[in-house]
Structure formats: structure tokens, C-alpha cells
Design a protein around this motif. Structure first.
Motif, PDB file in Angstrom:
ATOM      1  N   TYR A   7       0.824  -1.218   0.000  1.00 16.53           N
ATOM      2  CA  TYR A   7       0.000   0.000   0.000  1.00 16.53           C
ATOM      3  C   TYR A   7       0.861   1.273   0.000  1.00 16.53           C
ATOM      4  O   TYR A   7       0.357   2.345  -0.280  1.00 16.53           O
ATOM      5  CB  TYR A   7      -0.918   0.027   1.236  1.00 16.53           C
ATOM      6  CG  TYR A   7      -2.007  -1.023   1.177  1.00 16.53           C
ATOM      7  CD1 TYR A   7      -3.178  -0.782   0.462  1.00 16.53           C
ATOM      8  CD2 TYR A   7      -1.856  -2.255   1.815  1.00 16.53           C
ATOM      9  CE1 TYR A   7      -4.183  -1.740   0.392  1.00 16.53           C
ATOM     10  CE2 TYR A   7      -2.847  -3.221   1.752  1.00 16.53           C
ATOM     11  CZ  TYR A   7      -4.010  -2.956   1.042  1.00 16.53           C
ATOM     12  OH  TYR A   7      -4.997  -3.909   0.970  1.00 16.53           O
ATOM     13  N   GLU A  53      -3.446  -2.631  -4.491  1.00 20.31           N
ATOM     14  CA  GLU A  53      -3.047  -2.018  -3.211  1.00 20.31           C
ATOM     15  C   GLU A  53      -2.445  -0.636  -3.432  1.00 20.31           C
ATOM     16  O   GLU A  53      -2.808   0.321  -2.754  1.00 20.31           O
ATOM     17  CB  GLU A  53      -2.019  -2.897  -2.473  1.00 20.31           C
ATOM     18  CG  GLU A  53      -2.565  -4.224  -1.978  1.00 20.31           C
ATOM     19  CD  GLU A  53      -2.169  -5.351  -2.901  1.00 20.31           C
ATOM     20  OE1 GLU A  53      -2.052  -5.118  -4.135  1.00 20.31           O
ATOM     21  OE2 GLU A  53      -2.000  -6.476  -2.411  1.00 20.31           O
ATOM     22  N   THR A  57      -4.198   3.555  -2.246  1.00 21.94           N
ATOM     23  CA  THR A  57      -3.717   4.713  -1.476  1.00 21.94           C
ATOM     24  C   THR A  57      -3.121   5.769  -2.407  1.00 21.94           C
ATOM     25  O   THR A  57      -3.087   6.942  -2.063  1.00 21.94           O
ATOM     26  CB  THR A  57      -2.598   4.302  -0.499  1.00 21.94           C
ATOM     27  OG1 THR A  57      -1.491   3.810  -1.259  1.00 21.94           O
ATOM     28  CG2 THR A  57      -3.068   3.237   0.483  1.00 21.94           C
TER      29      THR A  57
END
Ligand code: SAM
Length: 281
Positions: A7, A53, A57
Motif C-alpha cells: 500500500y 493495493e 492509497t
């Protein structure tokens, strides 16, 4: 163990840590004698910035995503080895990939050098082992990084780097980092140790630095990149690396590289850097 580096791969903190890691390796590569890298919290080694992932973000967009244009000339020369390692990894694994620390190391080692990448999460350790199978010089091991650290130093080569990059998901990890570095340094006083930390509450970082200084560990350089003014202790304001027994040029290099990165990676007013000794000879 909830932390998944996928992430966060390629974010501003990775850029700072990996660019400095590459500088340290450049220094180790200057002598023919073999060296060993011990990466105590290695992650999975290779990340896909187009993957679910990373896209969730999008942290990499404010990190490696902002490095497409060159930095000012002097800083660009210093970041070149990091860029070259990324380019080598992308040529092999695809343009949307980003190398974690073991992959960066793999891209820079010579025939005579060795590395050990330690990852505790069983599934991540398996992924890491698979990712590194092509490279006979690096061994991935599924172990607790703290235990491995003390068991593996000093390495047979008596030269090299220990990178300590914990996930900071439990309280007290800053204190632990200071303690473990101090303990490791006592066992291997000439070893080069680099410990990464996130900067949220800046007062906690000063306390960490004071603790490390008070431990008696010598030759400790504190390098920090701030992307904000640091006033909101709830957010990730910056990224830090303490380096024990740093290459003698690292402070000067950081004084060129970190301000250039601070300008490029700023997330608001007050971005900046720090490069100072917290313990001398
Ligand atoms: N060093 C990697 C890089 O620069 O690409 C990133 C590592 S990430 C910040 C931290 C990693 O440590 C995670 O993959 C996590 O699963 C692993 N980890 C957590 N606790 C650990 C432990 N006690 N020993 C070894 N690895 C651990």
C-alpha cells in the motif's frame, strides 16, 4: 502483523530511504572486498504500482511519481544510482514495478557480494523467496528480523550494511529501534547500521534521538526529510534514517539530496530536511 508494504511502496518515505540506501551501497562498492547486506524487515521485494493495493492509497504518486523530471544537477547526480537500479528492475519486471529494498540491493550487488533478506510474515516471506530465486547472491529467510539481526552480526565478510526497516504498527517501536541498534552496535562496533522511522510527532523523534545518543552508540547520523511543517502529529509528516558508522561523505551528500527531495516531494508549507550528528566519534 497487519502492515502490508504494497500500500505504501514508492511513497515519499520509500524514495528517501531507498535513495540513501543506494548512496550507502555506492560507498561500499568502492572497495573490491566483498560485503554483505542484512535487511531485517525486507517486505516482498517487488511491488506493482498499477496493482490494487498501490492504486488504493496512490501514495506513490506523491513519491516516485513526482520524480520523473530530473532534480537540480548536483542532486540528480546523487540520485542517479537509485534511478539506475529502478530502471534495471523495470527493464526486467515491467514499467509499473517498483523495487523494495532487497530488489534494490540485488540490482546493485557485485558477483562477490551477498545479502540476506529477512521477512517474518509467512506469506510475504514466500513471495520474497520466489521473487529472489533468480539471484543466487541473496537469500530470503522467514524469521523474526530482530532475532536475525543479532544472530547474523558480524557477518563473515566483516563489511556491509544492516538495514532495519520495521513496520511501526505497535506502540514502543521507536524505543525498540534505539535499543536494538545500540545492542547491535555493541556486538559489531564497526558495522554500518541504518534504521528507518516514520515522523509523526516530532517530539517523539527527538526523544528517540536522545535515547540513542545516551546509549553510548558512536558515530550516529540523523537524516530526515519533512514533507509538511510537522504540526499535525496524527499524519505522516516525514521520514527518517539514523545511520551508524555512515560513509564519510553521506552527511554532505544528504545536505544536497534531501533539500532537493523536500522541494520536489513537499505536501504543503514547511517541508525541509535535517542532517546532523547525534553522536560523534
Ligand atoms: N524494507 C522494505 C523496503 O524498503 O522495501 C519495506 C519493509 S516494510 C516497512 C516492513 C516489513 O516488515 C513488512 O513486510 C512486515 O511484514 C515485516 N515485519 C513485521 N514484523 C517483522 C519482524 N518482527 N521481523 C521481520 N519482518 C517483520
Amino acid at each position: 502483523m497487519n502492515y502490508r508494504h504494497a500500500y505504501h511502496a514508492g511513497n515519499f518515505a520509500d524514495v528517501m530511504k531507498h535513495a540513501l540506501l543506494a548512496r550507502i551501497l555506492v560507498h561500499l562498492l568502492k572497495k573490491d572486498a566483498p560485503f554483505r547486506v542484512i535487511d531485517t524487515h525486507a517486505g516482498i521485494g517487488l511491488y506493482d504500482l498499477a496493482g490494487e493495493e498501490a492504486e488504493k492509497t496512490a501514495e506513490w504518486r506523491n513519491g516516485i511519481g513526482r520524480l520523473e523530471a530530473p532534480l537540480p544537477q548536483e542532486a540528480e547526480a546523487l540520485i542517479a544510482p537509485y534511478r539506475a537500479a529502478i530502471a534495471a528492475v523495470r527493464a526486467r519486471h515491467g514499467e509499473s514495478t517498483y523495487p523494495g529494498s532487497p530488489m534494490l540491493v540485488s540490482a546493485m550487488l557485485r558477483r562477490q557480494d551477498r545479502a540476506i533478506a529477512v521477512e517474518k510474515h509467512p506469506k510475504d516471506a514466500q513471495t520474497l523467496t520466489r521473487t529472489l530465486t533468480y539471484d543466487q547472491r541473496i537469500k530470503a529467510v522467514a524469521l523474526d528480523g530482530w532475532t536475525a539481526l543479532h544472530a547474523m552480526i558480524p557477518p563473515p565478510e566483516r563489511r556491509g550494511l544492516v538495514l532495519i526497516d520495521p513496520p511501526f504498527e505497535e506502540p514502543g517501536e521507536l524505543g525498540r529501534l534505539a535499543e536494538e541498534i545500540a545492542r547491535a552496535w555493541k556486538k559489531w562496533p564497526t558495522g554500518l547500521f541504518a534504521g528507518w522511522y516514520p515522523i509523526k510527532d516530532v517530539r517523539a523523534i527527538d526523544a528517540f534521538a536522545a535515547r540513542l545518543a545516551a546509549s553510548g552508540t558512536r558515530k550516529v547520523l540523523r537524516l530526515e526529510l519533512m514533507v509538511t511543517d510537522g504540526r499535525d502529529a496524527a499524519r505522516l509528516n516525514g521520514s527518517g534514517l539514523v545511520v551508524v558508522n555512515p560513509p564519510w561523505t553521506l552527511k554532505e551528500e544528504a545536505e544536497v539530496l534531501l533539500p532537493a527531495l523536500a522541494r520536489r516531494l513537499a505536501q504543503g508549507a514547511g517541508a525541509g530536511f535535517q542532517a546532523e550528528w547525534i553522536a560523534g566519534e
